[in-house]
Design an enzyme around this catalytic site. Sequence first.
Site, PDB file in Angstrom:
ATOM      1  N   ASP A 186       0.860  -1.173   0.000  1.00  0.00           N
ATOM      2  CA  ASP A 186       0.000   0.000   0.000  1.00  0.00           C
ATOM      3  C   ASP A 186       0.909   1.240   0.000  1.00  0.00           C
ATOM      4  OD1 ASP A 186      -2.495   1.297   0.237  1.00  0.00           O
ATOM      5  OD2 ASP A 186      -2.397   1.293   2.410  1.00  0.00           O
TER       6      ASP A 186
ATOM      7  N   ASP B 216      -7.544  -9.426   4.982  1.00  0.00           N
ATOM      8  CA  ASP B 216      -8.698  -9.286   5.870  1.00  0.00           C
ATOM      9  C   ASP B 216      -9.269  -7.881   5.929  1.00  0.00           C
ATOM     10  OD1 ASP B 216      -6.365  -8.255   7.336  1.00  0.00           O
ATOM     11  OD2 ASP B 216      -7.768  -8.077   9.005  1.00  0.00           O
TER      12      ASP B 216
HETATM   13  P1  IMP Z   1       1.851  -0.473   3.843  1.00  0.00           P
HETATM   14  O1  IMP Z   1       2.908  -0.363   4.892  1.00  0.00           O
HETATM   15  O2  IMP Z   1       0.989   0.767   3.800  1.00  0.00           O
HETATM   16  O3  IMP Z   1       2.364  -0.824   2.483  1.00  0.00           O
HETATM   17  O4  IMP Z   1       0.886  -1.557   4.401  1.00  0.00           O
HETATM   18  C1  IMP Z   1       0.623  -2.726   3.765  1.00  0.00           C
HETATM   19  C2  IMP Z   1      -0.309  -3.535   4.633  1.00  0.00           C
HETATM   20  O5  IMP Z   1      -1.524  -2.830   4.868  1.00  0.00           O
HETATM   21  C3  IMP Z   1      -0.692  -4.811   3.946  1.00  0.00           C
HETATM   22  O6  IMP Z   1       0.208  -5.848   4.205  1.00  0.00           O
HETATM   23  C4  IMP Z   1      -2.059  -5.076   4.535  1.00  0.00           C
HETATM   24  O7  IMP Z   1      -1.932  -5.755   5.752  1.00  0.00           O
HETATM   25  C5  IMP Z   1      -2.632  -3.698   4.790  1.00  0.00           C
HETATM   26  N1  IMP Z   1      -3.501  -3.289   3.669  1.00  0.00           N
HETATM   27  C6  IMP Z   1      -3.240  -2.392   2.699  1.00  0.00           C
HETATM   28  N2  IMP Z   1      -4.250  -2.293   1.825  1.00  0.00           N
HETATM   29  C7  IMP Z   1      -5.193  -3.165   2.245  1.00  0.00           C
HETATM   30  C8  IMP Z   1      -6.502  -3.533   1.735  1.00  0.00           C
HETATM   31  O8  IMP Z   1      -6.999  -3.046   0.708  1.00  0.00           O
HETATM   32  N3  IMP Z   1      -7.159  -4.488   2.450  1.00  0.00           N
HETATM   33  C9  IMP Z   1      -6.655  -5.061   3.577  1.00  0.00           C
HETATM   34  N4  IMP Z   1      -5.441  -4.748   4.072  1.00  0.00           N
HETATM   35  C10 IMP Z   1      -4.719  -3.807   3.421  1.00  0.00           C
END
Ligand code: IMP
Length: 177
Positions: free
Chosen positions: A102, A158
């Site tokens: 994300d 989830d």
């Molecule tokens: P980042 O550090 O923002 O890249 O976070 C990534 C994490 O956020 C992923 O491993 C997921 O656990 C969670 N995440 C990001 N987008 C989604 C989504 O659309 N649905 C569920 N979990 C998400």
Amino acid sequence: MFKYSIDTLISEKKIHEKVKGLAREIDGDFEGEEILLIGLLRGSVIFLSDLARELKTEATIDFMVVSSYGNKMESSRDVKILKDLEEDIKGRNVIIVEDIIDTGNTLQKVQQILQTREPKNIKICTLLDKPERREVEISVDYTGFQIPDEFVVGYGIDFAQKHRTLPYIGIVKKEEE
Ligand code: IMP
Ligand code: MG
């Protein structure tokens, strides 16, 4: 809690074709070598288990749990290890397997932490990527699908611990009361 429905975004069939394709890519890059697959719990567990069974390359599996601060208010989102690896990664080919990237903060921090342990190399494999949401630069080696900025569930992913067991990826759509 609001009412919602789940609309299919990526079918089970499409996921399985993609997982096979990713495995072939990894096999091509690591011919004659061994790899260590590192899954970040819990989201990656279904993807990792399918990917691992498609690989011809000899692979070891390990897992990590890291804290993730979903709160976007924090500028330097600190990631802490809640459960560390069992394996020593020094000199090894590491592939971090993630469900979805994300902002990129989680993977960037995990990669930094693991880099200090002197692996031979670290690659990143993610099933899903939301490039629009990226806050930090991160180089992803194997990507399943790039998806729009929507909240998704299924195939390990989830919403408040629900829907991980769906065999497909769906978008959570809020419904009017
Ligand atoms: P980042 O550090 O923002 O890249 O976070 C990534 C994490 O956020 C992923 O491993 C997921 O656990 C969670 N995440 C990001 N987008 C989604 C989504 O659309 N649905 C569920 N979990 C998400
Ligand atoms: Mg995750």
